[in-house]
Design a protein around this motif. Structure first.
Motif, mmCIF file in Angstrom:
data_model
loop_
_atom_site.group_PDB
_atom_site.id
_atom_site.type_symbol
_atom_site.label_atom_id
_atom_site.label_comp_id
_atom_site.label_asym_id
_atom_site.label_seq_id
_atom_site.Cartn_x
_atom_site.Cartn_y
_atom_site.Cartn_z
ATOM 1 N N ARG A 283 0.010 2.743 7.022
ATOM 2 C CA ARG A 283 -0.607 1.677 7.796
ATOM 3 C C ARG A 283 -2.119 1.879 7.912
ATOM 4 O O ARG A 283 -2.889 0.950 7.710
ATOM 5 C CB ARG A 283 0.016 1.609 9.178
ATOM 6 C CG ARG A 283 -0.544 0.513 10.035
ATOM 7 C CD ARG A 283 0.191 0.438 11.325
ATOM 8 N NE ARG A 283 1.601 0.200 11.066
ATOM 9 C CZ ARG A 283 2.271 -0.818 11.562
ATOM 10 N NH1 ARG A 283 1.670 -1.663 12.337
ATOM 11 N NH2 ARG A 283 3.539 -0.983 11.285
ATOM 12 N N CYS A 284 -2.550 3.091 8.229
ATOM 13 C CA CYS A 284 -3.993 3.360 8.363
ATOM 14 C C CYS A 284 -4.696 3.265 7.019
ATOM 15 O O CYS A 284 -5.804 2.735 6.919
ATOM 16 C CB CYS A 284 -4.214 4.737 8.980
ATOM 17 S SG CYS A 284 -3.679 4.851 10.689
ATOM 18 N N GLY A 285 -4.061 3.777 5.988
ATOM 19 C CA GLY A 285 -4.643 3.681 4.653
ATOM 20 C C GLY A 285 -4.755 2.247 4.176
ATOM 21 O O GLY A 285 -5.734 1.854 3.546
ATOM 22 N N CYS A 286 -3.749 1.440 4.508
ATOM 23 C CA CYS A 286 -3.778 0.028 4.136
ATOM 24 C C CYS A 286 -4.888 -0.703 4.874
ATOM 25 O O CYS A 286 -5.610 -1.516 4.288
ATOM 26 C CB CYS A 286 -2.424 -0.598 4.440
ATOM 27 S SG CYS A 286 -2.266 -2.300 3.908
ATOM 28 N N LEU A 287 -5.053 -0.411 6.165
ATOM 29 C CA LEU A 287 -6.128 -1.044 6.940
ATOM 30 C C LEU A 287 -7.500 -0.616 6.444
ATOM 31 O O LEU A 287 -8.415 -1.438 6.325
ATOM 32 C CB LEU A 287 -5.968 -0.718 8.423
ATOM 33 C CG LEU A 287 -4.830 -1.427 9.144
ATOM 34 C CD1 LEU A 287 -4.721 -0.934 10.567
ATOM 35 C CD2 LEU A 287 -5.047 -2.924 9.107
ATOM 36 N N ALA A 288 -7.661 0.673 6.154
ATOM 37 C CA ALA A 288 -8.959 1.158 5.673
ATOM 38 C C ALA A 288 -9.284 0.578 4.297
ATOM 39 O O ALA A 288 -10.419 0.144 4.051
ATOM 40 C CB ALA A 288 -8.947 2.682 5.617
ATOM 41 N N CYS A 289 -8.300 0.557 3.421
ATOM 42 C CA CYS A 289 -8.532 -0.004 2.088
ATOM 43 C C CYS A 289 -8.770 -1.512 2.171
ATOM 44 O O CYS A 289 -9.600 -2.061 1.450
ATOM 45 C CB CYS A 289 -7.353 0.313 1.177
ATOM 46 S SG CYS A 289 -7.643 -0.127 -0.532
ATOM 47 N N GLY A 290 -8.045 -2.194 3.064
ATOM 48 C CA GLY A 290 -8.256 -3.626 3.258
ATOM 49 C C GLY A 290 -9.652 -3.924 3.784
ATOM 50 O O GLY A 290 -10.297 -4.873 3.342
ATOM 51 N N ALA A 291 -10.117 -3.108 4.720
ATOM 52 C CA ALA A 291 -11.485 -3.296 5.236
ATOM 53 C C ALA A 291 -12.516 -3.033 4.139
ATOM 54 O O ALA A 291 -13.517 -3.756 4.033
ATOM 55 C CB ALA A 291 -11.723 -2.371 6.420
#
Length: 173
Positions: free
Chosen positions: A49-57
């Motif tokens: 979840r955190c990796g997805c949010l960071a990569c999405g940002a």
């Protein structure tokens, strides 16, 4: 057909064997993508979840940067191409007695009739120059492949898919 296997027989046998995620419509089977170099499914392993949010940002910031570069290129091309018409309009409105009536050195050589002619000429020149500027901008956008740099946000879900420009450029018409 490339990437598709067409089943032409009308028999009912083998319906149970179809994988629901790859069958589309009647008798058309989409082939799965090649196995990624990462562990996990054929699409690659999913991010947390955190990796997805960071990569999405990061992808959103990247796409905003590409859009800002495209807008800067648009402004540069249009300002350069529309400069002659803008100068004619500026001189016409600057020196006309009913608009500004400036005491500049240029206005000593222009009377109201010549200022009106400059204003009319500036507006008449504007429409073909807008078309030329749009054509130049689209040609530069296409030659520089700036729109291919925009990445979909769905790339943030899986590992190994960020900033991949290996797509087929010939698909763009």
């Amino acid at each position: 057909m490339c990437g598709m296997d067409v089943d032409l027989d009308d028999g009912g046998e083998g319906e149970e064997e179809k994988e629901e995620e790859f069958w589309v419509g009647e008798g058309v089977k989409m082939l799965p993508p090649p196995v990624a170099h990462t562990e996990g499914s054929a699409w690659g392993s999913r991010r947390g979840r955190c990796g997805c949010l960071a990569c999405g940002a990061g992808l959103i910031l990247w796409n905003l940067g590409v859009v800002l570069v495209s807008v800067a290129l648009l402004a540069a091309v249009f300002s350069l191409v529309l400069l002659p018409a803008s100068l004619l309009l500026y001189a016409g409105f600057l020196c006309h007695s009913r608009v500004l009536d400036s005491p500049s050195a240029l206005c000593r050589y222009l009377d109201d009739n010549s200022c009106s002619a400059l204003i009319i000429l500036g507006f008449v020149m504007m429409s073909p120059l807008v078309v030329v500027a749009a054509a130049i901008f689209c040609g530069l956008l296409r030659r520089l492949h700036l729109l291919l740099l925009i990445q979909p946000i769905t790339r943030a879900w899986y590992r190994g898919w960020t900033l991949d420009w290996a797509g087929n450029v010939h698909a763009w018409v």
